[in-house]
Design an enzyme around this catalytic site. Sequence first.
Site, PDB file in Angstrom:
ATOM      1  N   GLU A  47       0.803  -1.221   0.000  1.00 23.64           N
ATOM      2  CA  GLU A  47       0.000   0.000   0.000  1.00 23.64           C
ATOM      3  C   GLU A  47       0.833   1.266   0.000  1.00 23.64           C
ATOM      4  O   GLU A  47       0.566   2.197  -0.754  1.00 23.64           O
ATOM      5  CB  GLU A  47      -0.911   0.045   1.229  1.00 23.64           C
ATOM      6  CG  GLU A  47      -2.220  -0.694   1.079  1.00 23.64           C
ATOM      7  CD  GLU A  47      -2.033  -2.172   1.249  1.00 23.64           C
ATOM      8  OE1 GLU A  47      -0.931  -2.563   1.667  1.00 23.64           O
ATOM      9  OE2 GLU A  47      -2.947  -2.924   0.960  1.00 23.64           O
ATOM     10  N   HIS A  71     -10.988  -4.635  10.269  1.00 26.26           N
ATOM     11  CA  HIS A  71     -11.550  -4.434   8.938  1.00 26.26           C
ATOM     12  C   HIS A  71     -12.782  -3.555   8.971  1.00 26.26           C
ATOM     13  O   HIS A  71     -13.510  -3.495   7.993  1.00 26.26           O
ATOM     14  CB  HIS A  71     -11.968  -5.790   8.338  1.00 26.26           C
ATOM     15  CG  HIS A  71     -10.860  -6.519   7.647  1.00 26.26           C
ATOM     16  ND1 HIS A  71      -9.950  -7.280   8.320  1.00 26.26           N
ATOM     17  CD2 HIS A  71     -10.517  -6.595   6.351  1.00 26.26           C
ATOM     18  CE1 HIS A  71      -9.096  -7.794   7.459  1.00 26.26           C
ATOM     19  NE2 HIS A  71      -9.406  -7.414   6.253  1.00 26.26           N
TER      20      HIS A  71
END
Lengths: 426, 320
Positions: free
Chosen positions: B43, B112
């Site tokens: 990322e 998450h």
Amino acid sequence: MSLSAPKFVQPLSPHHTHRSIGSPMSFHASTPFLGSTHKLRFIAPIKLNPRSPSTVVSVSDVVKDKKRKSTTNLLITKEEGLVLYEDMILGRSFEDMCAQMYYRGKMFGFVHLYNGQEAVSTGFIKLLKKEDSVVSTYRDHVHALSKGVPARAVMSELFGKATGCSRGQGGSMHMFSKEHNLIGGFAFIAEGIPVATGAAFSSKYRREVLKEADCDHVTVAFFGDGTCNNGQFYECLNMAALWKLPIVFVVENNLWAIGMSHLRSTSDPEIWKKGPAFGMPGVHVDGMDVLKVREVAKEAVERARRGEGPTLVECETYRFRGHSLADPDELRDPAEKAHYAGRDPISALKKYMIENKLASEQQLKAIEKKIDEVVEEAVEFADASPHPPRSQLLENVFADPKGFGIGPDGKYRCEDPKFTEGTAHV
Amino acid sequence: MSADPKVFLMGEEVGEYQGAYKISKGLLEKYGPERVLDTPITEAGFAGIGVGAAYYGLRPVVEFMTFNFSMQAIDHIINSAAKSNYMSAGQISVPIVFRGPNGAAAGVGAQHSQCYASWYGACPGLKVLTPYSSEDARGLLKAAIRDPDPVVFLENELLYGESFPVTAEALDSSFCLPIGKAKIEREGKDVTITAYSKMVGYALKAAETLAKEGISAEVINLRSIRPLDRSTINNSVRKTNRLVTVEEGFPQHGVGAEICTSVIEESFGYLDAPVERIAGADVPMPYAANLERMAVPQVEDIVRAAKRACYRSVPLAAAA
């Protein structure tokens, strides 16, 4: 072995017929890396002594000495073999049961199954002591089971019940057990690696600064091939080697990160080579064979325990199911899947034990039956367990209960008996 | 992507896998692998690469598989993208879009499920958009890509599966919504309910329930967290005299906090009741289904808060 520079434009379209593992590809010459390999590459300081490729793969001086003392030339005793077999069967049956339960709606969210990779978990974790730590990713059910967390605790956790190992707060991806030194269960890949390095650091710190002379705990960090492109992995390889931390980095290279092939995402796919770049041995082992993994693991764990520092072990393995139970698994070539299904670690161990007269067919069947009962009982236990009570919502946000601050009446909120009864903010 | 060849998509599983949630289905086939790039799991790396490409005039759309993973790249979103135009005194503009699902899904655990609207909404130099319906998604994403500034586009995984009616105007290929303008989804005169993303759906259902009890609720779909459409919200509150803000994220320093303050600062004299703020529970998201339901606002919670704002008596808190 040479690799031509990978082209920036990946010449693949969704209708491209997927190449099987052995065939040459545009940026990858045919290589002994993929497929079973009997060569184990240790880079200095351990010397490589190749022996006959039948069963023994890794040799170092220490291991060679041990071999001379044993009366047979087998790698395991009968007891060890049965322990390994039972552990792998437990992992496989448990994961199969998870799939069933998921499709029946008993568990939800993300569930990532470990079928096919049992040899790595069993090979490493069965060598560890209870005080040694294990850190994993979201594919952690079998690591938890191998480390000793009871199957019923893991199943309850998956069902989200209060008797789970994290009391229902964590779920499939966040298995924690302080008692068994399983410190997670992390959803972000590569997040577990610095944490594992920290666990190893604490072991070294306790021995050297706090003078607990017999603290030789080793940490084993499990992660996959996709993780090896992440910056945190390299940062930790550097620091672990620099400070000689007692850690083993285990790469479960199953060649796929969701739908992204390892070869498409990595400039140099041979992960074991990255160890020597940081000054630690890098080892490649056939992760579908529990005995080979165990040999390498013994050496790596002993190295760490002696204080010689970290090791990077790349286990070539494969996951028989998709990335998660929600993954349609369309991108993997059926020929590749069939190739690895033929190398199922459980069948391989079974064959070895029967051929070498370590166990009989009936004994192994008895183990399988026993494990079936254990898994069934785990499901019943989880079904019968209660859901977490409302009050659990606000528990354990802080280790210090005063963390929720002072309420409108001027007293600490945690002192109000009604505080844990409802949600914090509606 | 068809209008401007400088636009490209980059992220994990966006190409061959057709998108982790099938959002970019068919794009690889249509535009080829040079414009739809599958990245490794890096990322920080690929967000940074996107920012660098944007410095030189390309228009990357960077996808995070969920915005939780943007935390690994947040340094680039804030420091190299948001602050660059200011630090370079206007020499460098960063026309990049960071998009992906945000907020809680079903049973995915604490790592998450976080909502990032308030974190990114606090940052000068960024624009933060939160679509609710298909029309929002289409119009706002087009606007985001055309925008010369970095935009954080917060979608929602559970909304991907919902269908919405779409006008013919929205299907037109040049349909674009203005950034910084909220939409009044439902007109009312008794209480203003502001919400964004999935909570707009909940607020609309709550408005239905309230209508049966004689309370006419005005539901505002914020659409844009930064810049926040303060004038629409304030005008609405001046009309209804009561405010309830709804969000899924954590309560402290949340979007609701900013809205309540804005209303108190600008429309204090018009308020007939204390402002009500509904947010997710102040805990990491638990996994167990019953606890998860308690950690996220439900329709009953919105109804209760609206009734409190209208000084109606309310029953005790809903059972788990």
